[in-house]
Write a protein that holds these residues in place. Structure first.
Motif, PDB file in Angstrom:
ATOM      1  N   VAL A 142       0.704   5.405   4.728  1.00 29.48           N
ATOM      2  CA  VAL A 142       0.172   6.300   3.712  1.00 29.48           C
ATOM      3  C   VAL A 142      -0.374   7.538   4.407  1.00 29.48           C
ATOM      4  N   GLU A 143      -0.576   8.596   3.688  1.00 31.94           N
ATOM      5  CA  GLU A 143      -1.122   9.843   4.224  1.00 31.94           C
ATOM      6  C   GLU A 143      -0.200  10.501   5.252  1.00 31.94           C
ATOM      7  N   ASP A 145       0.810  -1.217   0.000  1.00 35.24           N
ATOM      8  CA  ASP A 145       0.000   0.000   0.000  1.00 35.24           C
ATOM      9  C   ASP A 145       0.846   1.272   0.000  1.00 35.24           C
ATOM     10  N   GLY A 146       2.171   1.144  -0.170  1.00 38.32           N
ATOM     11  CA  GLY A 146       3.050   2.303  -0.178  1.00 38.32           C
ATOM     12  C   GLY A 146       3.676   2.603   1.165  1.00 38.32           C
ATOM     13  N   SER A 147       3.291   1.896   2.211  1.00 34.33           N
ATOM     14  CA  SER A 147       3.873   2.096   3.532  1.00 34.33           C
ATOM     15  C   SER A 147       5.145   1.249   3.664  1.00 34.33           C
ATOM     16  N   THR A 148       5.922   1.515   4.708  1.00 31.95           N
ATOM     17  CA  THR A 148       7.170   0.787   4.934  1.00 31.95           C
ATOM     18  C   THR A 148       7.303   0.451   6.413  1.00 31.95           C
ATOM     19  N   PHE A 149       7.725  -0.777   6.704  1.00 28.52           N
ATOM     20  CA  PHE A 149       7.993  -1.221   8.065  1.00 28.52           C
ATOM     21  C   PHE A 149       9.491  -1.476   8.169  1.00 28.52           C
TER      22      PHE A 149
END
Length: 160
Positions: A91-92, A54-58
């Motif tokens: 995101v956001e 979803d475009g996020s990163t951990f």
């Protein structure tokens, strides 16, 4: 002490610790693990990021130290200590950053797990849409000879 670099699958939390201990007991832990009389401490450094779909990163970074010893009587001790940080950039523009210190100590005999002690302290800061929230959680759990001796959890968040 030797040092090597690995990538962890995930951080241990109390349910995982309890599941691991139950598995050791079910398998007859000492009989299921063949190790030298004293393997000494080993440290693992990790620093890795996992992009999400979803475009996020951990990301996770830290050091884990493990020490496993066997006494002449057949009893064993296993100590696990982790000091690390995780960050999640969502995101956001939302981010979550957590620092964590975990200490787990097991005492195993040829018959069963005699005792284990878990101390887990974490501090998380969530920033999202211009608002910040910081939470601190401490868990302390001790089981000895099948009896819970200490079971304590406390947490606070600001702002509420």
């Amino acid at each position: 002490m030797s040092r090597r670099r690995i990538i962890p699958m995930r951080f241990l939390r109390l349910p995982a610790v309890l599941g691991f201990t139950a598995a050791l007991v079910a398998l007859g832990a000492p009989a299921a693990i063949a190790v030298p009389a004293s393997s000494g401490a080993t440290s693992f450094d990790y620093d890795t990021c996992f992009p999400q779909g979803d475009g996020s990163t951990f990301c996770a970074r830290g050091t884990t130290t493990e020490n496993f010893t066997v006494t002449p009587s057949g009893s064993m001790t296993l100590s696990y200590h982790n000091n690390g940080t995780t960050t999640y950039t969502g995101v956001e523009g939302c981010t979550d950053s957590t620092s964590n210190r975990t200490s787990i100590n097991y005492l195993l005999t040829p018959d069963a797990t005699q005792a284990y002690h878990v101390t887990d302290r974490s501090r998380s800061t969530l920033t999202c849409f211009g608002a910040n929230k910081t939470c601190t959680l401490t868990t302390v759990f001790t089981l000895a000879n099948g009896v819970v001796r200490v079971d304590r959890q406390n947490g606070t968040c600001t702002p509420v």
